[in-house]
Design a protein around this motif. Structure first.
Motif, PDB file in Angstrom:
ATOM      1  N   PHE A 103      -0.069  19.126 -47.088  1.00  0.00           N
ATOM      2  CA  PHE A 103       0.380  20.508 -47.288  1.00  0.00           C
ATOM      3  C   PHE A 103       1.765  20.761 -46.692  1.00  0.00           C
ATOM      4  CE2 PHE A 103      -4.139  20.808 -47.908  1.00  0.00           C
ATOM      5  CZ  PHE A 103      -4.259  21.726 -48.935  1.00  0.00           C
ATOM      6  N   GLY A 104       2.349  19.768 -46.088  1.00  0.00           N
ATOM      7  CA  GLY A 104       3.681  19.955 -45.506  1.00  0.00           C
ATOM      8  C   GLY A 104       3.708  19.439 -44.088  1.00  0.00           C
ATOM      9  N   ASP A 105       4.738  19.824 -43.333  1.00  0.00           N
ATOM     10  CA  ASP A 105       4.918  19.336 -41.969  1.00  0.00           C
ATOM     11  C   ASP A 105       3.710  19.698 -41.103  1.00  0.00           C
ATOM     12  OD1 ASP A 105       7.390  18.394 -42.714  1.00  0.00           O
ATOM     13  OD2 ASP A 105       8.446  20.201 -42.065  1.00  0.00           O
ATOM     14  N   MET A 106       3.060  18.701 -40.578  1.00  0.00           N
ATOM     15  CA  MET A 106       1.866  18.898 -39.768  1.00  0.00           C
ATOM     16  C   MET A 106       1.983  18.070 -38.507  1.00  0.00           C
ATOM     17  SD  MET A 106      -1.270  20.310 -39.658  1.00  0.00           S
ATOM     18  CE  MET A 106      -1.544  20.736 -41.385  1.00  0.00           C
ATOM     19  N   GLY A 107       1.925  18.719 -37.366  1.00  0.00           N
ATOM     20  CA  GLY A 107       1.914  17.986 -36.114  1.00  0.00           C
ATOM     21  C   GLY A 107       0.526  17.417 -35.850  1.00  0.00           C
ATOM     22  N   TRP A 108       0.393  16.686 -34.765  1.00  0.00           N
ATOM     23  CA  TRP A 108      -0.935  16.200 -34.397  1.00  0.00           C
ATOM     24  C   TRP A 108      -1.073  16.146 -32.889  1.00  0.00           C
ATOM     25  CZ3 TRP A 108      -1.125  11.505 -31.744  1.00  0.00           C
ATOM     26  CH2 TRP A 108      -0.032  10.631 -31.906  1.00  0.00           C
ATOM     27  N   ARG A 109      -2.335  16.087 -32.456  1.00  0.00           N
ATOM     28  CA  ARG A 109      -2.610  16.072 -31.025  1.00  0.00           C
ATOM     29  C   ARG A 109      -3.828  15.193 -30.761  1.00  0.00           C
ATOM     30  NH1 ARG A 109      -3.421  20.362 -27.873  1.00  0.00           N
ATOM     31  NH2 ARG A 109      -5.206  19.413 -26.832  1.00  0.00           N
ATOM     32  N   VAL A 110      -3.962  14.755 -29.524  1.00  0.00           N
ATOM     33  CA  VAL A 110      -5.143  14.041 -29.070  1.00  0.00           C
ATOM     34  C   VAL A 110      -5.538  14.617 -27.711  1.00  0.00           C
ATOM     35  CG1 VAL A 110      -4.774  11.916 -30.362  1.00  0.00           C
ATOM     36  CG2 VAL A 110      -3.684  12.203 -28.126  1.00  0.00           C
ATOM     37  N   ASP A 111      -6.831  14.459 -27.373  1.00  0.00           N
ATOM     38  CA  ASP A 111      -7.377  15.139 -26.196  1.00  0.00           C
ATOM     39  C   ASP A 111      -7.783  14.210 -25.064  1.00  0.00           C
ATOM     40  OD1 ASP A 111      -7.029  17.583 -27.374  1.00  0.00           O
ATOM     41  OD2 ASP A 111      -9.114  17.851 -27.969  1.00  0.00           O
ATOM     42  N   CYS A 112      -7.426  12.927 -25.142  1.00  0.00           N
ATOM     43  CA  CYS A 112      -7.868  12.029 -24.064  1.00  0.00           C
ATOM     44  C   CYS A 112      -6.759  11.061 -23.652  1.00  0.00           C
ATOM     45  CB  CYS A 112      -9.123  11.273 -24.484  1.00  0.00           C
ATOM     46  SG  CYS A 112     -10.266  10.990 -23.097  1.00  0.00           S
ATOM     47  N   ILE A 113      -5.554  11.611 -23.480  1.00  0.00           N
ATOM     48  CA  ILE A 113      -4.458  10.783 -22.985  1.00  0.00           C
ATOM     49  C   ILE A 113      -4.768  10.344 -21.552  1.00  0.00           C
ATOM     50  CG2 ILE A 113      -2.058  10.907 -22.169  1.00  0.00           C
ATOM     51  CD1 ILE A 113      -2.196  10.404 -25.106  1.00  0.00           C
ATOM     52  N   GLY A 114      -4.716   9.045 -21.334  1.00  0.00           N
ATOM     53  CA  GLY A 114      -4.970   8.515 -19.995  1.00  0.00           C
ATOM     54  C   GLY A 114      -6.259   7.739 -19.869  1.00  0.00           C
ATOM     55  N   ASP A 115      -7.070   7.692 -20.944  1.00  0.00           N
ATOM     56  CA  ASP A 115      -8.308   6.920 -20.865  1.00  0.00           C
ATOM     57  C   ASP A 115      -8.006   5.435 -21.016  1.00  0.00           C
ATOM     58  OD1 ASP A 115     -10.842   5.795 -21.073  1.00  0.00           O
ATOM     59  OD2 ASP A 115     -11.006   6.291 -23.208  1.00  0.00           O
ATOM     60  N   LEU A 116      -7.961   4.754 -19.871  1.00  0.00           N
ATOM     61  CA  LEU A 116      -7.798   3.299 -19.870  1.00  0.00           C
ATOM     62  C   LEU A 116      -9.136   2.594 -19.683  1.00  0.00           C
ATOM     63  CD1 LEU A 116      -4.607   2.953 -17.623  1.00  0.00           C
ATOM     64  CD2 LEU A 116      -4.729   3.080 -20.118  1.00  0.00           C
ATOM     65  N   ASP A 117     -10.096   3.304 -19.026  1.00  0.00           N
ATOM     66  CA  ASP A 117     -11.403   2.670 -18.784  1.00  0.00           C
ATOM     67  C   ASP A 117     -12.485   3.687 -18.400  1.00  0.00           C
ATOM     68  OD1 ASP A 117     -10.593   3.428 -16.255  1.00  0.00           O
ATOM     69  OD2 ASP A 117     -10.445   1.400 -15.452  1.00  0.00           O
ATOM     70  N   PHE A 118     -12.318   4.953 -18.809  1.00  0.00           N
ATOM     71  CA  PHE A 118     -13.265   5.987 -18.379  1.00  0.00           C
ATOM     72  C   PHE A 118     -14.716   5.605 -18.690  1.00  0.00           C
ATOM     73  CE2 PHE A 118     -11.257  10.255 -17.367  1.00  0.00           C
ATOM     74  CZ  PHE A 118     -10.047   9.710 -16.986  1.00  0.00           C
ATOM     75  N   TRP A 119     -14.966   5.138 -19.904  1.00  0.00           N
ATOM     76  CA  TRP A 119     -16.336   4.827 -20.334  1.00  0.00           C
ATOM     77  C   TRP A 119     -16.470   3.363 -20.742  1.00  0.00           C
ATOM     78  CZ3 TRP A 119     -13.447   8.969 -22.259  1.00  0.00           C
ATOM     79  CH2 TRP A 119     -13.765  10.212 -21.705  1.00  0.00           C
ATOM     80  N   ALA A 120     -15.594   2.531 -20.246  1.00  0.00           N
ATOM     81  CA  ALA A 120     -15.555   1.131 -20.675  1.00  0.00           C
ATOM     82  C   ALA A 120     -16.874   0.416 -20.409  1.00  0.00           C
ATOM     83  CB  ALA A 120     -14.410   0.399 -19.983  1.00  0.00           C
ATOM     84  N   ALA A 121     -17.527   0.716 -19.284  1.00  0.00           N
ATOM     85  CA  ALA A 121     -18.769   0.024 -18.928  1.00  0.00           C
ATOM     86  C   ALA A 121     -19.882   0.304 -19.926  1.00  0.00           C
ATOM     87  CB  ALA A 121     -19.210   0.432 -17.524  1.00  0.00           C
ATOM     88  N   GLU A 122     -19.943   1.547 -20.408  1.00  0.00           N
ATOM     89  CA  GLU A 122     -21.001   1.922 -21.357  1.00  0.00           C
ATOM     90  C   GLU A 122     -20.592   1.691 -22.807  1.00  0.00           C
ATOM     91  OE1 GLU A 122     -20.238   5.672 -19.357  1.00  0.00           O
ATOM     92  OE2 GLU A 122     -19.842   3.780 -18.310  1.00  0.00           O
ATOM     93  N   GLU A 123     -19.301   1.546 -23.071  1.00  0.00           N
ATOM     94  CA  GLU A 123     -18.794   1.500 -24.448  1.00  0.00           C
ATOM     95  C   GLU A 123     -18.188   0.142 -24.804  1.00  0.00           C
ATOM     96  OE1 GLU A 123     -19.126   3.772 -26.668  1.00  0.00           O
ATOM     97  OE2 GLU A 123     -19.942   5.400 -25.449  1.00  0.00           O
ATOM     98  N   ASN A 124     -18.732  -0.899 -24.223  1.00  0.00           N
ATOM     99  CA  ASN A 124     -18.290  -2.258 -24.562  1.00  0.00           C
ATOM    100  C   ASN A 124     -16.778  -2.425 -24.402  1.00  0.00           C
ATOM    101  OD1 ASN A 124     -18.742  -4.920 -25.392  1.00  0.00           O
ATOM    102  ND2 ASN A 124     -18.317  -4.425 -27.538  1.00  0.00           N
TER     103      ASN A 124
END
Length: 478
Positions: free
Chosen positions: A246-267
């Motif tokens: 539809f035209g110029d669309m920005g984007w965003r993400v909500d978990c900048i900085g996750d290097l290993d937050f859930w690594a143990a449970e999420e393989n």
């Protein structure tokens, strides 16, 4: 004989103009660059459910989705242990905006807008359909309408209602359209998050939506906000590509900085390694930053990075550098404090985030006559990682005790991508401009008021926000 006289007269006139042009010295100014952290519109840190001057969240927690609990303001805009900002972020659940079917509580947004404006900020908004707890559910009237006993078994843990029920797109979409009718183009609305499904509106498993449902939800935004920037969460390939169509669309993400937050449970899974780099490519948004803003949100808080994840300076530098590689303009740290030992890293990050304009060289003649064109050449460098997205104007101001005149150029500064940018122009000096010497100033100004809006990374800033760079004489030339 008359023809000869006319010819000689014309020749003398041409020679006089030539002498006038060649006799002048060309003044060349190279402004001195500064290394300060600059607070500028549309970029940098944000406050979250708060405003400049408010106390931050205590500890390593935060609040979202609920009406703002307003703090008493003492007039001091300082954010302790947090950078000054030009953006306030407000995230609220649908149930509070539409407590009764078809009746909208716009006072919640109006008050937030007024508070942001009074603190020198614009407002970024997301209306999330629901959260994960009972008090974060969809509106009561909608819950009673679709499944009061909650008998629907969600295929996704973070879906509270069936998005394929046609009433979801109808009623949630109707609310978004009503918001667009009221706020699209509002000068103090920084942007709208395009949130369609999932807890907190984060788009969990959006790829499971049918094409029809996805398109109806996306179109509620794209058809309602044609002036105010839209920023789509990075969801899935079909959704983001459809939104971007539809035209110029920005984007965003909500978990900048996750290097290993859930690594143990999420393989070993981590957003920064295993999702964002791949999805940026697959969703077709790699070059979106050239025309639309990118806004990121911290995973957890800075204190969680330090106390729970045990991140060191190298980890933080890696996270910041990845965000710069992706061309970040603004960052939501959830109004959490920045640890003292990382403040220098944050300052360096802020200097590169978004745009940062340095006037390298500007050259112009030493004098000009009333009614003449004043020509100048300029070389700029954008030392940030993104352009400016706001429709501000480049202006030159001539001022002395007798007259002040602001000249608006036709420069499209939104096209000034990172790196070098050349802008040469000529402006017409009014016939009635009084002769004399004038201070020359330059600035990036508001389209309506012609007042400076952007801090440049050079010396010479006046109290009004203009940048003095030299002197020119206006004199009669006969």
């Amino acid at each position: 004989m008359n023809k000869l006289k006319n010819y000689l007269f014309l020749l003398c006139a041409i020679l006089a103009v030539a002498n006038h042009s060649t006799a002048q010295q060309l003044i060349r100014v190279r402004p001195v660059e500064i290394d300060d952290v600059l607070t500028n519109p549309g970029k940098g840190f944000m406050t979250f459910q708060r405003f400049n001057g408010d106390s931050l969240n205590s500890g390593n927690s935060w609040t979202e989705g609920f009406p703002i609990e307003y703090q008493e303001f003492d007039g001091d805009l300082t954010n302790e242990d947090h950078p000054a900002t030009t953006i306030a972020y407000f995230r609220i659940y649908w149930k509070y905006i539409e407590p009764e079917e078809g009746n909208y509580n716009w006072d919640l947004l109006d008050r937030a807008l007024q508070s942001a404006t009074s603190r020198g900020q614009t407002l970024m908004i997301r209306i999330a359909p629901y959260g994960t707890y009972d008090n974060e559910d969809v509106p009561d009237w909608y819950r009673k309408m679709v499944d009061p006993k909650r008998e629907w078994k969600s295929p996704v843990p973070k879906w509270a209602v069936d998005p394929e029920d046609p009433r979801y797109a109808q009623y949630f979409g109707r609310m978004i359209r009503a918001m667009g009718a009221r706020y699209d183009g509002h000068p103090d609305v920084e942007g709208i998050d395009l949130a369609i499904v999932g807890a907190w509106g984060e788009g969990e498993s959006s790829q499971l939506l049918s094409k029809n449902t996805m398109q109806l939800l996306v179109e509620a935004y794209t058809e309602s906000f044609t002036k105010t920037p839209l920023i789509a969460l990075l969801m899935d390939e079909k959704t983001n590509k459809y939104a971007d169509s539809f035209g110029d669309m920005g984007w965003r993400v909500d978990c900048i900085g996750d290097l290993d937050f859930w690594a143990a449970e999420e393989n070993g899974f981590a957003h920064m390694y295993d999702l964002y780099p791949q999805r940026i490519i697959n969703c077709g948004v790699k070059d979106a930053w050239e025309s639309a803003p990118l806004s990121f949100e911290i995973c957890g808080t800075f204190l969680r990075w330090k106390e729970e994840q045990g991140y060191n300076r190298q980890d933080v530098e890696y996270i910041f550098n990845e965000s710069l590689k992706w061309h970040i303009s603004s960052f939501n740290a959830k109004s959490s404090p920045v640890p003292e030992e990382w403040k220098d890293l944050v300052d360096e990050w802020l200097k590169k985030m978004g745009y940062r304009f340095v006037l390298r060289t500007i050259s112009y003649p030493e004098y000009v006559a009333p009614g003449e064109m004043f020509r100048f050449k300029s070389w700029w460098e954008n030392k940030g990682v993104a352009p400016i997205y706001k429709d501000f104007l480049l202006a030159i101001k001539l001022t002395n005790d007798a007259r002040t005149e602001v000249f608006i150029t036709d420069a499209d500064i939104r096209s000034w991508l990172p790196g070098d940018n050349i802008y040469d122009d000529a402006i017409a000096i009014p016939w009635d401009m009084p002769t004399g010497k004038y201070q020359m100033q330059i600035g990036i100004v508001d389209k309506q008021t012609h007042q400076p809006k952007v801090n440049l990374a050079i010396e010479g800033r006046t109290n009004e926000g203009w940048y003095s760079f030299g002197e020119i004489e206006i004199k009669d030339i006969k």
